[in-house]
Design a protein around this motif. Structure first.
Motif, PDB file in Angstrom:
ATOM      1  N   GLU A 125     -28.839 -10.559   6.948  1.00  8.68           N
ATOM      2  CA  GLU A 125     -28.156 -10.403   8.227  1.00  8.68           C
ATOM      3  C   GLU A 125     -27.018 -11.420   8.377  1.00  8.68           C
ATOM      4  OE1 GLU A 125     -31.143 -10.023  11.295  1.00  8.68           O
ATOM      5  OE2 GLU A 125     -29.549 -10.349  12.786  1.00  8.68           O
ATOM      6  N   PHE A 181     -24.117 -10.501   6.134  1.00  9.77           N
ATOM      7  CA  PHE A 181     -23.270  -9.433   6.693  1.00  9.77           C
ATOM      8  C   PHE A 181     -22.255 -10.019   7.673  1.00  9.77           C
ATOM      9  CE2 PHE A 181     -26.357  -6.293   5.150  1.00  9.77           C
ATOM     10  CZ  PHE A 181     -25.481  -5.320   4.706  1.00  9.77           C
ATOM     11  N   GLU A 182     -22.739 -10.907   8.547  1.00 12.22           N
ATOM     12  CA  GLU A 182     -21.835 -11.514   9.548  1.00 12.22           C
ATOM     13  C   GLU A 182     -20.714 -12.278   8.874  1.00 12.22           C
ATOM     14  OE1 GLU A 182     -23.959 -14.089  12.212  1.00 12.22           O
ATOM     15  OE2 GLU A 182     -25.330 -12.450  12.743  1.00 12.22           O
ATOM     16  N   ASP A 194     -18.306  -9.952   6.862  1.00  6.71           N
ATOM     17  CA  ASP A 194     -17.525  -9.159   7.817  1.00  6.71           C
ATOM     18  C   ASP A 194     -16.386 -10.011   8.400  1.00  6.71           C
ATOM     19  OD1 ASP A 194     -17.159  -6.700   9.080  1.00  6.71           O
ATOM     20  OD2 ASP A 194     -18.171  -7.387  10.903  1.00  6.71           O
ATOM     21  N   SER A 221     -12.268  -9.660   7.768  1.00  9.54           N
ATOM     22  CA  SER A 221     -11.330  -9.482   8.890  1.00  9.54           C
ATOM     23  C   SER A 221     -10.221 -10.526   8.841  1.00  9.54           C
ATOM     24  CB  SER A 221     -12.019  -9.620  10.241  1.00  9.54           C
ATOM     25  OG  SER A 221     -13.055  -8.732  10.325  1.00  9.54           O
ATOM     26  N   ARG A 241     -12.111  -3.477   3.158  1.00  7.18           N
ATOM     27  CA  ARG A 241     -13.465  -3.171   3.649  1.00  7.18           C
ATOM     28  C   ARG A 241     -14.471  -3.820   2.701  1.00  7.18           C
ATOM     29  NH1 ARG A 241     -12.808   3.076   4.761  1.00  7.18           N
ATOM     30  NH2 ARG A 241     -15.064   3.054   5.135  1.00  7.18           N
ATOM     31  N   LEU A 290     -26.546   0.543   8.296  1.00  8.60           N
ATOM     32  CA  LEU A 290     -25.588  -0.465   7.804  1.00  8.60           C
ATOM     33  C   LEU A 290     -24.230   0.170   7.520  1.00  8.60           C
ATOM     34  CD1 LEU A 290     -27.781  -2.500   5.253  1.00  8.60           C
ATOM     35  CD2 LEU A 290     -26.938  -3.300   7.472  1.00  8.60           C
ATOM     36  N   GLU A 349     -22.675   0.672  10.938  1.00 14.92           N
ATOM     37  CA  GLU A 349     -22.356  -0.571  11.647  1.00 14.92           C
ATOM     38  C   GLU A 349     -21.189  -1.328  11.008  1.00 14.92           C
ATOM     39  OE1 GLU A 349     -25.733  -3.078  12.367  1.00 14.92           O
ATOM     40  OE2 GLU A 349     -24.489  -4.667  13.251  1.00 14.92           O
ATOM     41  N   TYR A 350     -21.178  -1.399   9.687  1.00 16.91           N
ATOM     42  CA  TYR A 350     -20.143  -2.202   9.014  1.00 16.91           C
ATOM     43  C   TYR A 350     -19.066  -1.337   8.363  1.00 16.91           C
ATOM     44  CZ  TYR A 350     -23.218  -6.077   9.935  1.00 16.91           C
ATOM     45  OH  TYR A 350     -23.995  -7.012  10.568  1.00 16.91           O
ATOM     46  N   ASP A 351     -19.121  -0.058   8.592  1.00 17.27           N
ATOM     47  CA  ASP A 351     -18.147   0.859   7.995  1.00 17.27           C
ATOM     48  C   ASP A 351     -18.046   0.613   6.484  1.00 17.27           C
ATOM     49  OD1 ASP A 351     -16.373   2.906   8.038  1.00 17.27           O
ATOM     50  OD2 ASP A 351     -14.647   1.690   8.649  1.00 17.27           O
ATOM     51  N   LEU A 352     -19.201   0.548   5.859  1.00 14.97           N
ATOM     52  CA  LEU A 352     -19.236   0.233   4.427  1.00 14.97           C
ATOM     53  C   LEU A 352     -18.542   1.338   3.630  1.00 14.97           C
ATOM     54  CD1 LEU A 352     -22.944  -0.983   4.019  1.00 14.97           C
ATOM     55  CD2 LEU A 352     -20.892  -2.379   4.409  1.00 14.97           C
TER      56      LEU A 352
END
Ligand SMILES: O=C(O)[C@@H](CO)OP(=O)(O)O
Ligand SMILES: [Mg+2]
Length: 403
Positions: free
Chosen positions: A206, A209-210, A213, A217, A228, A267, A270-273
């Protein structure tokens, strides 16, 4: 001119410090090719067999080299690879070792290109290749079998999908790798690196991921093109056949197959993987098909341990609708011809090919040429580290007509 006059084999070091096989192929006209076999840690159950290098070399010297020297032409890749199969005589290269086979196969290709005076990608792919480049998937955070006490998910992979050039793409991935280090430092999380040069902090998925991400960005804002990210879950390594669950040790959670499918689909949303490799066990085509049904229209579901670069396993996957993408590792199947066949079958059926390194690597850059030669849409070869940048820098050179 490309008649093979010598094949030499030796043990060299790979990036983990383990021995691996290097092959030299020499031709009648003085053409020369050298290639090293990579080696996996999270290997698929159905891969061709890697033998201990000393044994693989001895077996190849006895069975394969005499059939090649004075007999085969390095410029005729199919012939070389057919001879390697015949010399081995098994289905999985367990006699001469897939490590000897792939080193000889790749060295022969390079010797053939050398005689022609053409870059390897052109020898393999033809005169019209070299315009399109794969998107590089760069590993920036990882754990699993590649690092102890790190994330459960094996690889968090940056995908610079909007990069205007391969050079921009490669530098973007390295920049994300750098920003991840800054974010870890801000959080006071110490971190070493895993086998592929990704950060391997002791955090759960978790938190990873943060951080990824946010790093993506930040770099996206800096460079001004779309970036991405994706994953190699390497779920076969987490799957426990007795309890039929996926064990997330750092989070202390076990998920059954339905829960795993749901978790991965969440996932992706949420994260547009853009990419998910091996989200499910290597024996579960059905679960792969289920997940592909749910999110295959918005992301790549890639089979690595599932397909092992093997056309029989890919055919089964195509029949069942399992995945929409295949990882291509020449050493999983043993020869360049077999890897080509897998890519062609994939392309024919709308599966995207992702040409890939292994966690144990050498400075060999053949996969960069293979990706360009086959017009593969992706290459997975890390973000930093000499054995990883060997491939990335080779892609930059190919784009600059400097190979
Ligand atoms: O699982 C993978 O995709 C690879 C490369 O990243 O790892 P290994 O070489 O250890 O199988
Ligand atoms: Mg994998």
């Amino acid at each position: 001119m490309t008649l093979i006059t010598d094949v030499r084999l030796r043990r060299i070091l790979d990036s983990r410090g383990n021995p691996t096989v290097e092959a030299d192929v020499v031709t009648e006209s003085g053409g020369f090719g050298r290639a090293g076999a990579p080696s996996g840690a999270s290997t698929g159950e159905y891969e061709a067999v890697e033998r201990p290098p000393a044994e693989a070399i001895a077996a190849a010297r006895e069975h394969a080299v005499p059939r090649l020297v004075g007999e085969a032409y390095a410029g005729n890749q199919r012939e070389v690879d057919t001879i390697l199969h015949a010399a081995d005589g098994t289905d999985d290269f367990s006699k001469i070792g897939a490590n000897s086979a792939v080193a000889i196969s790749m060295a022969a290709a390079k010797a053939g290109a050398d005689v022609l005076g053409a870059p390897l990608f052109q020898h393999l792919g033809g005169a019209f290749r070299g315009e399109n480049f794969p998107i590089p998937l760069g590993n920036v955070v990882g754990g699993g079998e590649h690092a102890a006490d790190a994330t459960d998910i094996q690889e968090f992979l940056v995908a610079p999908v909007g990069a205007p050039s391969i050079e921009d793409a490669v530098f973007a991935n390295a920049a994300v790798h750098g920003v991840v280090a800054e974010l870890l430092e801000e959080r006071d999380v110490p971190s070493g690196k895993g086998d592929e040069g990704a950060w391997a902090p002791s955090i759960d998925d978790e938190a990873a991921f943060e951080i990824v991400d946010e790093a993506v960005s930040q770099v996206e804002d800096d460079v001004g093109f779309e970036i991405r990210f994706g994953l190699d879950v390497a779920a076969a390594e987490m799957y426990d056949a007795d309890s039929e669950t996926y064990e997330y040790e750092s989070a202390g959670i076990n998920r059954d197959t339905d829960e795993q499918i749901e978790y991965i689909a969440d996932l992706v949303r949420e994260y547009d993987l853009v990419y998910v490799e091996d989200p499910l066990d290597e024996n579960d085509y059905e679960a792969f098909a289920d997940l592909t049904d749910r999110v295959g229209d918005r992301t790549l579901i890639c089979g690595d341990d599932l397909f092992v670069t093997n056309t029989d396993r890919l055919t089964e996957g195509i029949d069942q609708g399992a995945g929409n993408s295949i990882l291509i590792k020449p050493n999983q199947i043993g020869t360049l011809s077999d890897a080509f066949d897998a890519i062609e079958l994939a392309t024919e059926h709308g599966y995207d090919s992702v040409v890939s390194h292994r966690s144990g690597e050498t400075e060999d850059a053949t996969i960069a040429h293979l990706a360009v030669a086959t017009d593969a849409p992706f290459i997975k070869t890390g973000a930093v580290g000499g054995e990883r940048t060997a491939k990335l820098n080779e892609l930059i050179r190919i784009a600059d007509d400097a190979t």
